[in-house]
Design a protein around this motif. Sequence first.
Motif, mmCIF file in Angstrom:
data_model
loop_
_atom_site.group_PDB
_atom_site.id
_atom_site.type_symbol
_atom_site.label_atom_id
_atom_site.label_comp_id
_atom_site.label_asym_id
_atom_site.label_seq_id
_atom_site.Cartn_x
_atom_site.Cartn_y
_atom_site.Cartn_z
ATOM 1 N N LYS A 103 -14.974 -4.864 10.197
ATOM 2 C CA LYS A 103 -14.003 -5.926 9.929
ATOM 3 C C LYS A 103 -13.678 -5.899 8.449
ATOM 4 O O LYS A 103 -14.536 -5.530 7.637
ATOM 5 C CB LYS A 103 -14.572 -7.275 10.337
ATOM 6 N N ARG A 104 -12.479 -6.313 8.135
ATOM 7 C CA ARG A 104 -12.056 -6.221 6.732
ATOM 8 C C ARG A 104 -12.941 -7.070 5.821
ATOM 9 O O ARG A 104 -13.228 -6.670 4.702
ATOM 10 C CB ARG A 104 -10.579 -6.607 6.599
ATOM 11 N N GLU B 100 -7.180 -9.221 4.155
ATOM 12 C CA GLU B 100 -6.910 -9.236 5.601
ATOM 13 C C GLU B 100 -5.463 -8.818 5.888
ATOM 14 O O GLU B 100 -5.183 -8.260 6.940
ATOM 15 C CB GLU B 100 -7.145 -10.653 6.177
ATOM 16 N N ARG B 101 -4.553 -9.131 4.990
ATOM 17 C CA ARG B 101 -3.142 -8.813 5.202
ATOM 18 C C ARG B 101 -2.686 -7.626 4.364
ATOM 19 O O ARG B 101 -1.502 -7.307 4.326
ATOM 20 C CB ARG B 101 -2.248 -10.034 4.870
ATOM 21 N N LYS B 102 -3.622 -6.989 3.697
ATOM 22 C CA LYS B 102 -3.246 -5.877 2.817
ATOM 23 C C LYS B 102 -2.995 -4.621 3.648
ATOM 24 O O LYS B 102 -3.746 -4.293 4.550
ATOM 25 C CB LYS B 102 -4.354 -5.611 1.803
ATOM 26 N N GLU B 103 -1.935 -3.920 3.298
ATOM 27 C CA GLU B 103 -1.634 -2.654 3.976
ATOM 28 C C GLU B 103 -2.282 -1.537 3.178
ATOM 29 O O GLU B 103 -2.077 -1.435 1.972
ATOM 30 C CB GLU B 103 -0.131 -2.456 4.063
ATOM 31 N N VAL B 104 -3.083 -0.729 3.837
ATOM 32 C CA VAL B 104 -3.812 0.311 3.094
ATOM 33 C C VAL B 104 -3.326 1.707 3.462
ATOM 34 O O VAL B 104 -2.658 1.893 4.436
ATOM 35 C CB VAL B 104 -5.331 0.214 3.324
#
Lengths: 308, 279
Positions: free
Chosen positions: B91-92, B275-279
């Motif tokens: 989980k992030r 949690e909302r970061k695009e990697v």
Amino acid sequence: MENAIEICDLTKSFHSVLTGEDVIAVDHLTLDIHRGEIFGFLGPNGAGKTTTIKMLLGLIFPTSGTASILGYPPGDIEVKRKISYLPESPYFYEHLSGYEVLDFYATLFGIPAAERKKKVDELLDLVGLSDNKHKRLRHYSKGMLQRIGLAQALINDPDLLFLDEPTSGLDPIAHLDIRDMILRLRDEGRTVFLSSHQLSDVEMVCDRVSILDRGKLMRVGSLKEMLAGKSVEIRAERVRDDVFEKIKAHSSDAFTVDGAIRVRVEQSFVNETVQMIMQTGGEITAVIPGKRTLEDIFIETVREGTVS
Amino acid sequence: MTAWVIARNTFGEAIRKKILNVFLILALGSVLISLTFTFLEFRQQVVILKSFGLGMVQFWGLFIAIIMGISLIPADIEQRTIYTILSKPVKRYEYVLGRFLGGAITLAVNVALMGAAFLVVFLLKVNTRALESLASLDFGAFWTSWVWSGEVPGLIGGIAMVYMKLLLLLAVAVCFSTFATVTVNFFLSSAVFIAGSISSVTEAMSKSPNTPIVLRWLYAAVHYLVPNFGNYDVQNPIIHPEVPAADLPLYMWKAVFYGLAYTIILLVVGVLVFERKEV
């Protein structure tokens, strides 16, 4: 057939700070990948392949549309236990040895220590790295890193594998090994989502392929059907000149060699051509179905897309 | 469990980082240098040794905390190692927590090593003096030296306060690293550290009638939002234990709880962003 992946109207756009415009990386993509198949995901650079994979893995989020992986939404912790991912040119923690990095990934799956050791040793053996398992990854060659990448993608016995350019940078032997391994994965009932520029590999291993260009799905279907030619070459002897002229009018390619003719006609005109030749005293020596390569189809599709 | 696996790996990675090891060696060297302050009167030597030792632990610890904190998460994103981690059942929040915990352990080991070197140098100094005093039957000097040896728990407390300060800075850097680039984060975290170290100044400015109203609000915002790193500056009562001070242990416990609370808040913010970061 049950689907491993269902993608419905998936779109991803990025906002460009420089131009102030939205750049569409994936454009209303709708696609189903069947369970147990090797699916080739093709497209030129910048077509949106990796963006799509990253959305399916939950690493980035779609602007609109939905996707389902083995019945779960992307990024769901349960689905992550059943899938695996080999990124293009993978990087791993270089301070770890081959053994340690696989042990690390196995621990993330909560595999018990005893089972982990056995599993890691098996995988190192499978990818041919047993002799180098205690070497730090910073001393591994590109090919060795690719092999470790594949091993980490198999650590959890996945039902579905996402492989992004798995044969990139490999020598011919390693290339062949990985190709065989992908075929073996299908034989074991796993689904493989294969993104690659190596069209010869895709042609050899995939059941179905799709071609993406500038975010749009240009083609999808069975590889066998795609490769089947629409034209047929007919070779004949003793063909009358007037008959040859008639056939030429329907042929894309017609010429004579030492008195024999060779013509390429559409599938729908084959019977008529053969009858015409035989009824006028000619002799058919060969009827050869035309076959195209995936490269032909790929280039044709991308060019069509560029023109349109 | 997963966070702990990531923390262990982070620690293994960090202790092999050359730059962090260089800082550690420089810190140990700096502490050893204090042995050469023999030109001063002995009491001054001890005071300088305590002040310099604690200062060095903090100075080099700051470099370690900030350099490590700003790169823990961005390094994984830049090198794309994160793809193979977040595509596993991680989980992030477990990832962020694991990276932070790994950093906190690394920091603890580094501070412990620097602190131990400082204490060894300190004890060597005062005990040599005690033995010399005993040999020359100078019981007064022996008593003073022996009393100084008893200051070790206080010095350990001082080192613990330095660690709490660095831990808080690490949390700031990890929180910022969920949205800022490494370079931007370096300046942001440094700015927060400086602003948080002069908390009494920003508080005074926010209340001063001579400050324009907009600036007063700004100073008040900085004072209340930025963690107060000045809470951990307890060197004075530790270096000069003879000067009466308020209940130091109670004050230190309060500072520890304050730091832990702020660390948790910073990590929660970091997790929410990640949690909302695009990697």
